[in-house]
Design an enzyme around this catalytic site. Structure first.
Site, PDB file in Angstrom:
ATOM      1  N   TYR A  45       4.771   5.921 -12.579  1.00  0.00           N
ATOM      2  CA  TYR A  45       4.595   6.600 -13.864  1.00  0.00           C
ATOM      3  C   TYR A  45       3.616   7.771 -13.731  1.00  0.00           C
ATOM      4  CZ  TYR A  45       4.120   7.430 -18.832  1.00  0.00           C
ATOM      5  OH  TYR A  45       4.136   8.026 -20.070  1.00  0.00           O
ATOM      6  N   ILE A  99      -4.486  11.591 -20.516  1.00  0.00           N
ATOM      7  CA  ILE A  99      -3.532  10.799 -19.735  1.00  0.00           C
ATOM      8  C   ILE A  99      -3.307   9.482 -20.477  1.00  0.00           C
ATOM      9  CG2 ILE A  99      -3.245   9.492 -17.585  1.00  0.00           C
ATOM     10  CD1 ILE A  99      -4.181  11.827 -16.057  1.00  0.00           C
ATOM     11  N   GLY A 100      -2.043   9.236 -20.795  1.00  0.00           N
ATOM     12  CA  GLY A 100      -1.717   8.147 -21.712  1.00  0.00           C
ATOM     13  C   GLY A 100      -1.667   6.756 -21.121  1.00  0.00           C
ATOM     14  N   SER A 129      -6.279  10.520 -25.025  1.00  0.00           N
ATOM     15  CA  SER A 129      -4.890  10.520 -25.498  1.00  0.00           C
ATOM     16  C   SER A 129      -4.688   9.599 -26.702  1.00  0.00           C
ATOM     17  CB  SER A 129      -3.973  10.055 -24.357  1.00  0.00           C
ATOM     18  OG  SER A 129      -2.652   9.884 -24.819  1.00  0.00           O
ATOM     19  N   GLN A 151      -6.628  13.885 -28.429  1.00  0.00           N
ATOM     20  CA  GLN A 151      -5.294  14.490 -28.283  1.00  0.00           C
ATOM     21  C   GLN A 151      -4.316  13.754 -29.175  1.00  0.00           C
ATOM     22  OE1 GLN A 151      -2.673  12.734 -26.111  1.00  0.00           O
ATOM     23  NE2 GLN A 151      -1.234  14.132 -27.107  1.00  0.00           N
ATOM     24  N   TYR A 153      -0.578  12.968 -30.392  1.00  0.00           N
ATOM     25  CA  TYR A 153       0.879  12.992 -30.360  1.00  0.00           C
ATOM     26  C   TYR A 153       1.282  12.798 -31.821  1.00  0.00           C
ATOM     27  CZ  TYR A 153       1.733  12.760 -25.309  1.00  0.00           C
ATOM     28  OH  TYR A 153       1.840  13.048 -23.974  1.00  0.00           O
ATOM     29  N   THR A 179      -0.508  18.024 -28.850  1.00  0.00           N
ATOM     30  CA  THR A 179       0.439  18.280 -27.768  1.00  0.00           C
ATOM     31  C   THR A 179       1.808  18.603 -28.347  1.00  0.00           C
ATOM     32  OG1 THR A 179      -0.784  16.884 -26.245  1.00  0.00           O
ATOM     33  CG2 THR A 179       1.528  17.256 -25.714  1.00  0.00           C
ATOM     34  N   LYS A 260      -1.618  22.290 -27.386  1.00  0.00           N
ATOM     35  CA  LYS A 260      -1.396  22.064 -25.943  1.00  0.00           C
ATOM     36  C   LYS A 260       0.083  22.222 -25.597  1.00  0.00           C
ATOM     37  CE  LYS A 260      -2.206  18.620 -22.270  1.00  0.00           C
ATOM     38  NZ  LYS A 260      -1.016  17.903 -21.833  1.00  0.00           N
ATOM     39  N   HIS A 284       2.369  20.223 -18.839  1.00  0.00           N
ATOM     40  CA  HIS A 284       2.332  18.756 -18.803  1.00  0.00           C
ATOM     41  C   HIS A 284       2.473  18.258 -17.359  1.00  0.00           C
ATOM     42  CE1 HIS A 284       2.779  15.584 -22.115  1.00  0.00           C
ATOM     43  NE2 HIS A 284       2.696  14.858 -21.031  1.00  0.00           N
ATOM     44  N   ARG A 287       5.907  17.099 -15.960  1.00  0.00           N
ATOM     45  CA  ARG A 287       6.474  15.788 -16.313  1.00  0.00           C
ATOM     46  C   ARG A 287       7.515  15.894 -17.414  1.00  0.00           C
ATOM     47  NH1 ARG A 287       3.496  11.492 -15.013  1.00  0.00           N
ATOM     48  NH2 ARG A 287       3.793  10.279 -16.904  1.00  0.00           N
ATOM     49  N   ASP A 314      -4.360  23.421 -17.807  1.00  0.00           N
ATOM     50  CA  ASP A 314      -4.185  22.391 -16.771  1.00  0.00           C
ATOM     51  C   ASP A 314      -2.802  22.518 -16.162  1.00  0.00           C
ATOM     52  OD1 ASP A 314      -2.131  20.771 -17.963  1.00  0.00           O
ATOM     53  OD2 ASP A 314      -3.589  19.533 -18.996  1.00  0.00           O
ATOM     54  N   ARG A 318      -5.929  20.713  -8.181  1.00  0.00           N
ATOM     55  CA  ARG A 318      -6.173  19.667  -7.173  1.00  0.00           C
ATOM     56  C   ARG A 318      -7.493  19.848  -6.446  1.00  0.00           C
ATOM     57  NH1 ARG A 318      -3.015  17.935  -9.926  1.00  0.00           N
ATOM     58  NH2 ARG A 318      -0.863  17.313  -9.553  1.00  0.00           N
ATOM     59  N   ARG A 338      -3.885  14.217 -12.796  1.00  0.00           N
ATOM     60  CA  ARG A 338      -3.591  13.115 -11.876  1.00  0.00           C
ATOM     61  C   ARG A 338      -4.750  12.747 -10.936  1.00  0.00           C
ATOM     62  NH1 ARG A 338       1.622  15.816 -12.326  1.00  0.00           N
ATOM     63  NH2 ARG A 338       3.265  14.347 -12.899  1.00  0.00           N
TER      64      ARG A 338
HETATM   65  C1  FNR Z   1      -0.100  13.017 -18.794  1.00  0.00           C
HETATM   66  N1  FNR Z   1      -0.243  14.083 -19.669  1.00  0.00           N
HETATM   67  C2  FNR Z   1      -0.432  13.839 -21.011  1.00  0.00           C
HETATM   68  N2  FNR Z   1      -0.623  14.878 -21.865  1.00  0.00           N
HETATM   69  C3  FNR Z   1      -0.880  14.651 -23.173  1.00  0.00           C
HETATM   70  O1  FNR Z   1      -1.046  15.609 -23.923  1.00  0.00           O
HETATM   71  N3  FNR Z   1      -0.978  13.364 -23.639  1.00  0.00           N
HETATM   72  C4  FNR Z   1      -0.778  12.284 -22.834  1.00  0.00           C
HETATM   73  O2  FNR Z   1      -0.886  11.153 -23.270  1.00  0.00           O
HETATM   74  C5  FNR Z   1      -0.457  12.519 -21.477  1.00  0.00           C
HETATM   75  N4  FNR Z   1      -0.199  11.484 -20.645  1.00  0.00           N
HETATM   76  C6  FNR Z   1      -0.038  11.699 -19.303  1.00  0.00           C
HETATM   77  C7  FNR Z   1       0.151  10.624 -18.444  1.00  0.00           C
HETATM   78  C8  FNR Z   1       0.215  10.851 -17.067  1.00  0.00           C
HETATM   79  C9  FNR Z   1       0.381   9.675 -16.154  1.00  0.00           C
HETATM   80  C10 FNR Z   1       0.077  12.155 -16.551  1.00  0.00           C
HETATM   81  C11 FNR Z   1       0.066  12.412 -15.063  1.00  0.00           C
HETATM   82  C12 FNR Z   1      -0.054  13.217 -17.407  1.00  0.00           C
HETATM   83  C13 FNR Z   1      -0.310  15.473 -19.162  1.00  0.00           C
HETATM   84  C14 FNR Z   1      -1.749  15.829 -18.781  1.00  0.00           C
HETATM   85  O3  FNR Z   1      -2.538  15.996 -19.921  1.00  0.00           O
HETATM   86  C15 FNR Z   1      -1.789  17.145 -17.982  1.00  0.00           C
HETATM   87  O4  FNR Z   1      -1.121  18.139 -18.695  1.00  0.00           O
HETATM   88  C16 FNR Z   1      -1.161  16.974 -16.600  1.00  0.00           C
HETATM   89  O5  FNR Z   1      -1.629  15.793 -16.003  1.00  0.00           O
HETATM   90  C17 FNR Z   1      -1.471  18.144 -15.711  1.00  0.00           C
HETATM   91  O6  FNR Z   1      -0.771  18.034 -14.508  1.00  0.00           O
HETATM   92  P1  FNR Z   1      -1.457  17.541 -13.129  1.00  0.00           P
HETATM   93  O7  FNR Z   1      -2.502  18.534 -12.781  1.00  0.00           O
HETATM   94  O8  FNR Z   1      -2.007  16.189 -13.387  1.00  0.00           O
HETATM   95  O9  FNR Z   1      -0.332  17.498 -12.144  1.00  0.00           O
END
Ligand code: FNR
Length: 388
Positions: A45, A99-100, A129, A151, A153, A179, A260, A284, A287, A314, A318, A338
């Site tokens: 996930y 991150i959710g 989140s 954040q 939803y 978001t 966002k 995102h 994703r 974002d 890395r 991540r």
């Molecule tokens: C997310 N992201 C995300 N964004 C958001 O607005 N609410 C959320 O609940 C989540 N949940 C979530 C879960 C997981 C497992 C990931 C990896 C990402 C997106 C997050 O805020 C962000 O935009 C990304 O993680 C950025 O990409 P990288 O740098 O992690 O690859």
């Protein structure tokens, strides 16, 4: 002045007594280690993306096409990474992206609280989140004197959205991040092949299950009938927002409002005209859509129209080097995603703190070596585009 780069002295000096860092200091090894430590369903996930992962990968590799021009004979003995964001003076421009599934990333299932503690310990803001295994009030309590943004939803039920925002205000969150790119879930083969979606298994729904408005929609409390509660959640989760909703969103709170998922300059313009306080440029992490453009390549266009409105960024960050490049391209604050989830999975609060310290140390040392002592020195002129 924060001496983030001093973290490397700490590491080298500890090495004299045979102590090595518990976790790797670079993303590649951290991810490798996390892959062996996390339960397969959680790893999938977190690590998975939309479609064949092209956009997700491009988010990362696109940073390689920007290079920082070294400048010499500049006094960098003192660096200042502090930044003003929505009237808050922050010690650095780094923040933790929402991150959710943080809860289940941690071994004890309390990853949202651990992340909040790391925010308190480091001063790095946490964007908490809506999807959380602990209610936002508990998360805010752990953030304490640190900085938390909530954040949202946006659910299809307006009263529930209002309830979330008002709870976030009461809990002490300092801004609301809405978001925009998740009214529906993107096509994620890795999760689909395993028929794995954590929320449908009851994870990360604490904010809903504790909400009076959500509970009023249910025939029985979630504790008595979790299946109906989960199905109700699935029905109301994602509202398709349009520009017509912006006045309503704006009316929900006097806190700074940030949108966002904005990547197009025209959308940034409309958001600002609609009264938002900040733009959050992000795809995102690849994703949600596999559209094929790296987030960092869309940042300059958004910054160009944003004027004085702060742009958060974002997707693909890395390393500390990536942070510096995003700042030079005009981001006011840069989010890590991540990598800190992997730190959390490997070593809880300490793991998150470690990842944040590594990112900040690398950014600070790059600024020191290349002649950019303050964030104001990091302008697009500091960068050179490499290759096509
Ligand atoms: C997310 N992201 C995300 N964004 C958001 O607005 N609410 C959320 O609940 C989540 N949940 C979530 C879960 C997981 C497992 C990931 C990896 C990402 C997106 C997050 O805020 C962000 O935009 C990304 O993680 C950025 O990409 P990288 O740098 O992690 O690859």
């Amino acid at each position: 002045m924060a001496g983030y780069g001093d973290f490397q002295h700490e590491i080298y000096f500890k090495g004299l007594s045979g102590v090595k860092p518990k976790l790797p200091v670079n993303f590649e090894l951290l991810e490798q280690k996390a892959r062996t430590a996390m339960p397969e369903s959680v790893l999938s996930y977190v690590a998975g993306g939309c479609g064949d992962g092209h956009t997700q990968d491009l988010n990362v590799t696109a940073f390689e096409r920007w290079g920082l021009l070294p400048r010499m004979m500049v006094d960098c003995s003192k660096r200042d990474m502090s930044v003003d964001l929505f009237g808050l003076r922050l010690a650095s421009p780094l923040f933790m992206a929402p991150i959710g599934v943080l809860g289940i990333c941690a071994k004890d299932g309390r990853g949202d609280l651990a992340t909040a503690k790391a925010a308190a310990l480091t001063g790095v803001p946490m964007v908490a989140s809506t999807l959380s295994d602990d209610p936002m009030e508990a998360v805010a309590k752990e953030i304490g004197a640190g900085t938390g943004f909530f954040q949202l939803y946006t659910p299809t039920d307006r009263e529930l959205a209002e309830s979330f925002v008002h709870r976030a205000e009461a809990a002490g969150f300092k801004a609301i991040v809405v978001t925009l790119d998740t009214s529906t879930l993107g096509w994620r083969p890795r999760d689909l092949n395993d028929a794995n979606f954590p929320q449908l298994r009851g994870h990360a729904l604490a904010n809903y299950f504790t909400d009076p408005r959500f509970r009023a929609m249910l025939p029985k409390p979630p504790e008595a009938d979790p299946a109906t509660a989960i199905m109700t959640w699935a029905r109301i989760f994602g509202k398709q927002l349009t520009w017509a909703d912006l006045p309503w969103l704006r009316s929900l709170t006097r806190l700074p409002l940030i949108l966002k998922g904005i990547c197009h300059p025209d959308d940034a313009r409309r958001a600002i005209d609609g009264g938002v306080d900040g733009i959050y440029c992000s795809n995102h992490g690849g994703r949600q859509a596999n559209g094929g453009l790296a987030a960092i390549d869309m940042l300059p266009g958004v910054v160009a129209v944003a004027g004085a409105t702060p742009v958060m960024f974002d997707s693909g960050v890395r390393s500390g080097t990536d942070i510096v490049k995003a700042l030079a391209l005009g981001a006011r604050a840069v989010g890590v995603g991540r990598p800190y989830a992997y730190g959390l999975a490997l070593d809880g609060v300490d793991g998150v703190v470690h990842v944040l310290r590594c990112l900040l140390a690398e950014a600070d040392l790059l600024m020191a070596v290349d002649g950019y002592p303050t964030l104001a020195d990091l302008t697009p002129d500091a960068l050179m585009r490499v290759g096509s």
